[in-house]
Design a protein around this motif. Structure first.
Motif, PDB file in Angstrom:
ATOM      1  N   ALA A 128     -11.429 -19.531 -42.006  1.00  0.00           N
ATOM      2  CA  ALA A 128     -12.610 -18.714 -41.694  1.00  0.00           C
ATOM      3  C   ALA A 128     -13.788 -19.622 -41.330  1.00  0.00           C
ATOM      4  CB  ALA A 128     -12.973 -17.849 -42.884  1.00  0.00           C
ATOM      5  N   PRO A 129     -14.609 -19.168 -40.390  1.00  0.00           N
ATOM      6  CA  PRO A 129     -15.811 -19.937 -40.078  1.00  0.00           C
ATOM      7  C   PRO A 129     -16.831 -19.779 -41.206  1.00  0.00           C
ATOM      8  CG  PRO A 129     -15.778 -17.897 -38.821  1.00  0.00           C
ATOM      9  CD  PRO A 129     -14.476 -17.971 -39.558  1.00  0.00           C
ATOM     10  N   PRO A 130     -17.857 -20.626 -41.231  1.00  0.00           N
ATOM     11  CA  PRO A 130     -18.908 -20.481 -42.245  1.00  0.00           C
ATOM     12  C   PRO A 130     -19.574 -19.106 -42.156  1.00  0.00           C
ATOM     13  CG  PRO A 130     -19.147 -22.551 -41.045  1.00  0.00           C
ATOM     14  CD  PRO A 130     -18.092 -21.764 -40.340  1.00  0.00           C
ATOM     15  N   GLU A 131     -20.135 -18.648 -43.253  1.00  0.00           N
ATOM     16  CA  GLU A 131     -20.806 -17.340 -43.302  1.00  0.00           C
ATOM     17  C   GLU A 131     -21.910 -17.217 -42.253  1.00  0.00           C
ATOM     18  OE1 GLU A 131     -20.418 -14.478 -45.194  1.00  0.00           O
ATOM     19  OE2 GLU A 131     -18.527 -15.327 -45.874  1.00  0.00           O
ATOM     20  N   THR A 132     -22.528 -18.324 -41.889  1.00  0.00           N
ATOM     21  CA  THR A 132     -23.636 -18.300 -40.933  1.00  0.00           C
ATOM     22  C   THR A 132     -23.185 -18.104 -39.488  1.00  0.00           C
ATOM     23  OG1 THR A 132     -23.552 -20.712 -40.821  1.00  0.00           O
ATOM     24  CG2 THR A 132     -25.121 -19.750 -42.381  1.00  0.00           C
ATOM     25  N   THR A 133     -21.889 -18.277 -39.227  1.00  0.00           N
ATOM     26  CA  THR A 133     -21.367 -18.139 -37.865  1.00  0.00           C
ATOM     27  C   THR A 133     -21.353 -16.667 -37.467  1.00  0.00           C
ATOM     28  OG1 THR A 133     -20.000 -20.105 -38.125  1.00  0.00           O
ATOM     29  CG2 THR A 133     -19.392 -18.579 -36.372  1.00  0.00           C
ATOM     30  N   LYS A 134     -21.949 -16.378 -36.340  1.00  0.00           N
ATOM     31  CA  LYS A 134     -22.011 -14.997 -35.849  1.00  0.00           C
ATOM     32  C   LYS A 134     -20.959 -14.715 -34.780  1.00  0.00           C
ATOM     33  CE  LYS A 134     -25.544 -14.078 -38.386  1.00  0.00           C
ATOM     34  NZ  LYS A 134     -25.203 -13.926 -39.761  1.00  0.00           N
ATOM     35  N   ALA A 135     -20.637 -15.729 -33.967  1.00  0.00           N
ATOM     36  CA  ALA A 135     -19.675 -15.535 -32.875  1.00  0.00           C
ATOM     37  C   ALA A 135     -18.905 -16.834 -32.637  1.00  0.00           C
ATOM     38  CB  ALA A 135     -20.387 -15.101 -31.603  1.00  0.00           C
ATOM     39  N   ILE A 136     -17.678 -16.675 -32.122  1.00  0.00           N
ATOM     40  CA  ILE A 136     -16.816 -17.820 -31.842  1.00  0.00           C
ATOM     41  C   ILE A 136     -16.189 -17.664 -30.457  1.00  0.00           C
ATOM     42  CG2 ILE A 136     -16.287 -18.258 -34.275  1.00  0.00           C
ATOM     43  CD1 ILE A 136     -13.592 -16.790 -33.829  1.00  0.00           C
ATOM     44  N   ASP A 137     -15.616 -18.742 -29.966  1.00  0.00           N
ATOM     45  CA  ASP A 137     -14.815 -18.734 -28.746  1.00  0.00           C
ATOM     46  C   ASP A 137     -13.373 -19.001 -29.163  1.00  0.00           C
ATOM     47  OD1 ASP A 137     -17.194 -18.451 -27.347  1.00  0.00           O
ATOM     48  OD2 ASP A 137     -17.218 -20.506 -26.599  1.00  0.00           O
ATOM     49  N   ILE A 138     -12.440 -18.150 -28.717  1.00  0.00           N
ATOM     50  CA  ILE A 138     -11.031 -18.270 -29.108  1.00  0.00           C
ATOM     51  C   ILE A 138     -10.218 -18.746 -27.913  1.00  0.00           C
ATOM     52  CG2 ILE A 138      -9.003 -17.024 -29.941  1.00  0.00           C
ATOM     53  CD1 ILE A 138     -11.006 -15.021 -31.262  1.00  0.00           C
ATOM     54  N   PHE A 139      -9.399 -19.777 -28.149  1.00  0.00           N
ATOM     55  CA  PHE A 139      -8.578 -20.369 -27.094  1.00  0.00           C
ATOM     56  C   PHE A 139      -7.100 -20.245 -27.459  1.00  0.00           C
ATOM     57  CE2 PHE A 139     -12.697 -22.344 -27.095  1.00  0.00           C
ATOM     58  CZ  PHE A 139     -13.033 -22.417 -25.756  1.00  0.00           C
ATOM     59  N   ILE A 140      -6.353 -19.577 -26.604  1.00  0.00           N
ATOM     60  CA  ILE A 140      -4.909 -19.439 -26.759  1.00  0.00           C
ATOM     61  C   ILE A 140      -4.285 -19.997 -25.490  1.00  0.00           C
ATOM     62  CG2 ILE A 140      -3.007 -17.791 -26.984  1.00  0.00           C
ATOM     63  CD1 ILE A 140      -4.959 -16.041 -28.606  1.00  0.00           C
ATOM     64  N   PRO A 141      -3.297 -20.884 -25.617  1.00  0.00           N
ATOM     65  CA  PRO A 141      -2.713 -21.506 -24.430  1.00  0.00           C
ATOM     66  C   PRO A 141      -2.308 -20.485 -23.370  1.00  0.00           C
ATOM     67  CG  PRO A 141      -1.767 -22.449 -26.419  1.00  0.00           C
ATOM     68  CD  PRO A 141      -2.624 -21.290 -26.846  1.00  0.00           C
ATOM     69  N   LYS A 142      -2.591 -20.817 -22.129  1.00  0.00           N
ATOM     70  CA  LYS A 142      -2.211 -20.035 -20.939  1.00  0.00           C
ATOM     71  C   LYS A 142      -3.007 -18.749 -20.759  1.00  0.00           C
ATOM     72  CE  LYS A 142       2.281 -22.135 -21.084  1.00  0.00           C
ATOM     73  NZ  LYS A 142       3.697 -22.017 -21.248  1.00  0.00           N
ATOM     74  N   ILE A 143      -4.014 -18.524 -21.627  1.00  0.00           N
ATOM     75  CA  ILE A 143      -4.890 -17.355 -21.535  1.00  0.00           C
ATOM     76  C   ILE A 143      -6.317 -17.871 -21.352  1.00  0.00           C
ATOM     77  CG2 ILE A 143      -5.747 -15.293 -22.748  1.00  0.00           C
ATOM     78  CD1 ILE A 143      -2.710 -15.189 -22.220  1.00  0.00           C
ATOM     79  N   LEU A 144      -7.089 -17.222 -20.483  1.00  0.00           N
ATOM     80  CA  LEU A 144      -8.491 -17.625 -20.354  1.00  0.00           C
ATOM     81  C   LEU A 144      -9.205 -17.367 -21.680  1.00  0.00           C
ATOM     82  CD1 LEU A 144      -9.362 -16.383 -16.753  1.00  0.00           C
ATOM     83  CD2 LEU A 144      -8.619 -18.639 -17.496  1.00  0.00           C
ATOM     84  N   PRO A 145     -10.244 -18.147 -22.004  1.00  0.00           N
ATOM     85  CA  PRO A 145     -10.884 -18.048 -23.325  1.00  0.00           C
ATOM     86  C   PRO A 145     -11.554 -16.694 -23.582  1.00  0.00           C
ATOM     87  CG  PRO A 145     -11.657 -19.987 -22.124  1.00  0.00           C
ATOM     88  CD  PRO A 145     -10.832 -19.195 -21.178  1.00  0.00           C
ATOM     89  N   PHE A 146     -11.486 -16.276 -24.848  1.00  0.00           N
ATOM     90  CA  PHE A 146     -12.258 -15.131 -25.316  1.00  0.00           C
ATOM     91  C   PHE A 146     -13.569 -15.726 -25.835  1.00  0.00           C
ATOM     92  CE2 PHE A 146      -7.790 -13.880 -26.075  1.00  0.00           C
ATOM     93  CZ  PHE A 146      -7.740 -12.708 -25.330  1.00  0.00           C
ATOM     94  N   GLU A 147     -14.673 -15.423 -25.170  1.00  0.00           N
ATOM     95  CA  GLU A 147     -15.943 -16.072 -25.498  1.00  0.00           C
ATOM     96  C   GLU A 147     -16.905 -15.125 -26.210  1.00  0.00           C
ATOM     97  OE1 GLU A 147     -16.388 -19.443 -22.154  1.00  0.00           O
ATOM     98  OE2 GLU A 147     -16.699 -17.400 -21.408  1.00  0.00           O
ATOM     99  N   ASP A 148     -17.729 -15.721 -27.085  1.00  0.00           N
ATOM    100  CA  ASP A 148     -18.758 -14.990 -27.839  1.00  0.00           C
ATOM    101  C   ASP A 148     -18.172 -13.798 -28.598  1.00  0.00           C
ATOM    102  OD1 ASP A 148     -20.902 -16.691 -27.092  1.00  0.00           O
ATOM    103  OD2 ASP A 148     -21.031 -15.653 -25.155  1.00  0.00           O
ATOM    104  N   VAL A 149     -17.099 -14.026 -29.316  1.00  0.00           N
ATOM    105  CA  VAL A 149     -16.440 -12.980 -30.090  1.00  0.00           C
ATOM    106  C   VAL A 149     -17.141 -12.830 -31.437  1.00  0.00           C
ATOM    107  CG1 VAL A 149     -14.284 -12.263 -31.189  1.00  0.00           C
ATOM    108  CG2 VAL A 149     -14.229 -13.456 -28.972  1.00  0.00           C
ATOM    109  N   ALA A 150     -17.623 -11.634 -31.726  1.00  0.00           N
ATOM    110  CA  ALA A 150     -18.262 -11.360 -33.021  1.00  0.00           C
ATOM    111  C   ALA A 150     -17.164 -11.292 -34.090  1.00  0.00           C
ATOM    112  CB  ALA A 150     -19.037 -10.054 -32.967  1.00  0.00           C
ATOM    113  N   ILE A 151     -17.452 -11.855 -35.240  1.00  0.00           N
ATOM    114  CA  ILE A 151     -16.493 -11.882 -36.347  1.00  0.00           C
ATOM    115  C   ILE A 151     -16.642 -10.603 -37.164  1.00  0.00           C
ATOM    116  CG2 ILE A 151     -15.797 -13.120 -38.436  1.00  0.00           C
ATOM    117  CD1 ILE A 151     -15.417 -14.727 -35.903  1.00  0.00           C
ATOM    118  N   GLN A 152     -15.528  -9.940 -37.436  1.00  0.00           N
ATOM    119  CA  GLN A 152     -15.506  -8.761 -38.319  1.00  0.00           C
ATOM    120  C   GLN A 152     -15.271  -9.261 -39.745  1.00  0.00           C
ATOM    121  OE1 GLN A 152     -12.182  -6.604 -36.852  1.00  0.00           O
ATOM    122  NE2 GLN A 152     -13.157  -6.022 -34.953  1.00  0.00           N
ATOM    123  N   LYS A 153     -15.968  -8.667 -40.682  1.00  0.00           N
ATOM    124  CA  LYS A 153     -15.789  -9.080 -42.083  1.00  0.00           C
ATOM    125  C   LYS A 153     -15.483  -7.899 -42.946  1.00  0.00           C
ATOM    126  CE  LYS A 153     -18.479 -13.127 -41.433  1.00  0.00           C
ATOM    127  NZ  LYS A 153     -19.429 -14.050 -41.765  1.00  0.00           N
TER     128      LYS A 153
END
Length: 153
Positions: A128-153
């Motif tokens: 898990a990212p730190p509590e202060t993190t609001k959004a992340i970029d997710i990288f999966i091989p062969k797929i374009l990046p998912f950018e500025d993804v809000a984290i659900q808690k």
């Protein structure tokens, strides 16, 4: 008697509609694959008990059967604000906690046959990212990046 049958039918219809809605998952973001044969829908990026679970539905957009090969060891997310990169978690045997992993290559590899217009869901567990993190970029091989993804808690 007719009224009872009508009420029973209406009740069953409502239950059916709500059940379908409960199982339907809306995409948070959709990205194409680098070769244009897959539409990848990010359906979950949720933190629970210190672990981030990422779920992605892969839809074959081609007219042919495909068999994408995705190495879980190459999947990661970035916390851009903290300038950090996080890779998939491993179990005690050194395998990535992700699936479906048909092959153990490199700690686990997704390699499933997907027919035209069919879908397959993959999932990956990450720290898990730190509590202060609001959004992340997710990288999966062969797929374009998912950018500025809000984290659900």
């Amino acid at each position: 008697m007719e009224r009872r049958i009508w009420l029973l039918f209406l009740s069953l219809l409502l239950v059916f509609v709500f059940a379908i809605a409960a199982y339907a998952q809306n995409a948070i973001q959709i990205q194409p694959s680098t070769d244009g044969t897959i539409e990848a829908s990010l359906i979950e990026a949720k933190v629970k008990r210190g672990v981030l679970t990422v779920k992605v539905a892969l839809k074959n957009t081609s007219n042919e059967r495909i068999e994408p090969e995705i190495a879980f060891g190459s999947a990661y997310y970035t916390d851009v604000d903290a300038n950090k990169k996080y890779f998939a978690l491993k179990d005690s045997e050194g395998k990535f906690i992700a699936g479906p992993a048909r092959y153990d290559w490199g700690g686990g590899t997704f390699k499933e046959k997907i027919g035209p217009n069919a879908k397959q869901i993959l999932w990956i567990k990450l720290p898990a990212p730190p509590e202060t993190t609001k959004a992340i970029d997710i990288f999966i091989p062969k797929i374009l990046p998912f950018e500025d993804v809000a984290i659900q808690k």
